[in-house]
Design a protein around this motif. Sequence first.
Motif, short mmCIF file in Angstrom:
data_model
loop_
_atom_site.label_atom_id
_atom_site.label_comp_id
_atom_site.label_asym_id
_atom_site.label_seq_id
_atom_site.Cartn_x
_atom_site.Cartn_y
_atom_site.Cartn_z
N ALA B 265 0.86 -1.18 0.00
CA ALA B 265 0.00 0.00 0.00
C ALA B 265 0.90 1.23 0.00
CB ALA B 265 -0.91 -0.02 1.24
N PRO B 266 0.34 2.42 -0.33
CA PRO B 266 1.18 3.62 -0.34
C PRO B 266 1.77 3.92 1.05
CG PRO B 266 -0.94 4.04 -1.41
CD PRO B 266 -1.05 2.68 -0.76
N ASP B 268 3.14 6.85 3.55
CA ASP B 268 3.11 8.31 3.77
C ASP B 268 4.48 8.83 4.16
OD1 ASP B 268 0.34 8.30 3.36
OD2 ASP B 268 -0.03 7.77 5.46
N LEU B 289 10.67 2.96 -2.51
CA LEU B 289 10.03 4.22 -2.14
C LEU B 289 10.16 5.21 -3.29
CD1 LEU B 289 11.51 4.47 1.48
CD2 LEU B 289 9.22 3.65 0.83
N ASP B 290 9.10 5.98 -3.51
CA ASP B 290 9.17 6.97 -4.58
C ASP B 290 8.80 8.35 -4.04
OD1 ASP B 290 6.42 7.08 -4.29
OD2 ASP B 290 6.06 5.65 -5.90
N ARG B 292 6.20 9.93 -3.64
CA ARG B 292 4.98 10.14 -2.86
C ARG B 292 5.22 9.97 -1.36
NH1 ARG B 292 1.20 5.91 -5.87
NH2 ARG B 292 3.20 4.84 -5.87
N THR B 293 6.39 9.45 -1.01
CA THR B 293 6.71 9.20 0.40
C THR B 293 7.64 10.28 0.93
OG1 THR B 293 6.51 6.81 0.07
CG2 THR B 293 7.76 7.54 1.99
N ARG B 329 0.26 5.42 7.23
CA ARG B 329 1.12 4.24 6.99
C ARG B 329 2.57 4.72 6.91
NH1 ARG B 329 2.55 0.35 2.77
NH2 ARG B 329 2.30 -1.75 3.64
#
Lengths: 162, 351
Positions: B265-266, B268, B289-290, B292-293, B329
Amino acid sequence: MSEPVTSIRRPVRLEYDFTAGRAMSRFLLGLAEGRILGQGCPECARVYLPPRGTCPTCGVPAEEEVEVSPRGTVTTFCVVNIPSQVLVVPVPYVCANILLDGADVPIFHLIQECPIEEVRMGLRVEAVWVPAGELKATFESIRHFRPSDEPDAAYDSYREHL
Amino acid sequence: MREVAIVSFAQAPSVRRETERNEVEMLTPVIAEAIERSAISRKEIGFTISGSSDYLAGQPFSFVTALDAVGAWPPIRESHVEMDGAWALYEAWVRLQIGDVDSALVYAFGKSSPGDLGEVLALQLDPYYLAPLWPDPVSLAALQARALLESTGYTERDMAEVAARSRRDAQSNPNAQVASDFSVDDLLAEPYLVSPLRKHDCPPVSDSAAAVVLAAGDLARRVCERPAWVRGIDHRIDPHYPGVRNLAESPSAALAAREAGVGDAPVDVAEVHAPFSHQELILRDALGLDGRTAINPSGGALAANPVMAAGLIRIGEAARRIMEGNARRAVAHATSGPCLQQNLVCVLEGD
Ligand SMILES: [Zn+2]
C-alpha cells in the motif's frame, strides 16, 4: 609447499575517555575533601555507595546527597595469597566488604593494621585516610580500613546487606 | 499474528559529546518519559530488552549496569541484544507473540564519544583479513559510494540533495544534532573528505538514548489514542565480507522490505537509517520508495547518528507520526554492520 599459516599477530588497543557521570563525580570530589558521599532513594530510602544516580531497585532518580560515616562493619572478607601487580601490599592481605554506617550497600576495600586471623564478619572498622595534603578525587584517598576497637556488630544489623 | 503496537517513544537530544552524564544517567529520564507516556505502570511492563554495545562504552557488561535505570526488582523478564535497539524491538515483538505478556519496554543507548568511533567500528569487521587493516567506516562507505556512482545514473549532486534536505528538515527536530540550510551548490563546492564523500555526506558522531513501549491488542487501544500497529517486520543479512557483495545495492534490505509488506500500500512517511547520503539512494530503491513518500522528515542519521540507538529512533520517529495523527502508513528501517550489511524493515499503520 611452504609452511601453512597457523596464526597471525593482530594487536588491538582502544583508548576511551571515561565519563564518571554526575553521581560518581560527586562521590569522587567528596573523597578529595575527606568526605564519603552516598545518595538516597526517595522511594525506598536506601542509601547507595558509591552513588549511581538512580535506585536500581525502584528505577527512579536517587540524587539526594547523604554523607555516610567513615566507620562501618565487615560483612564478608577474603584472604588474598596472590601478589597483586598493581597493589603494593605484601601477601597475604585481607579484602573485605564494609558496610559503612548510614549506607545500604557495602564497599570493597583493604583491611590493614590487624592480624589476618582476627578479621571476622561483624568486625567494626574505620577508614584510614592519606594525609590531608594528599587527598584526591580517587578511592585511593582512603588507604585502608583498620579495627576501630568497638564491640562487634550483631549479625542481624548487617544480614540484609550481605 | 498477535496485534502489537508502539504506544510511546522518547529520546534524548543527540549531542557530540556528553561529558557530564554517563550512559545510565542519560538513559534514566528517557526510560521514565517513555513509560509515563505509555500510561502503563513500570511494574506492569511484561518484558524489558535493550540494544547497545560494550565496545562503545569500553566497559564489559555495560548493558547490565544500564538496568539501574529500569528498576529490576522484584526480578523482571529481561533480555539484551548487542545490536541497535531496532533489533531489540524485533525480539520484543516476537516475545509478545507468545501471548503471556502484553507489554514491553525497549531501550537503546549509544554514547559514541568515549572512544575513537572509527577504530571501534573497525572491530566489527572480519578479524583475519579486514580488521588488521583498520578500515574506518567512512572509507568503507566511500568504496560503496564509488560503486554506486560508477554503476548507476546517480551523481554526487543526488547525494548532496539528500544531505541538504536532511539537514534542512532537521531544523524542525529539537533532538537533531546537525541542522542547517545549505544549497546543493554550496555543498558541492566543499572539498572531499574521502572521495567521493564530502563532510555533509557523512553522519555526525552522536551521544543519545531512546526508548519505546510496545503493547498488544486491547491494552494498546486502552492506553493509546492512535497506536502505531506493527503490520510487518523483518530483518535480513548480506555477507559479512564487503568484497563479496555488490555494494551498489542492498539485497537484504529489499528482501526485508518485501517480507514486511512495504509495497502492499502507499507509504506516507519513511524513516530510513542511512548514515551516509548515498545509502539513502540505495535504500530508496531497495525499499521501493518513490516521490509520494516523505523520507526522513526528522533529518535522519545525517542529522544525528547515535550508534546502537539511531535505528530504534527511526522506528520511534515513524511511529510518532502515526501516534500524532500525521501519517496513516509509515515505514521504518534500521541498519547495522559495514556498508548496510544488516537491514531491518518495519511497517507501521494507524487504525
Ligand atoms: Zn529505591
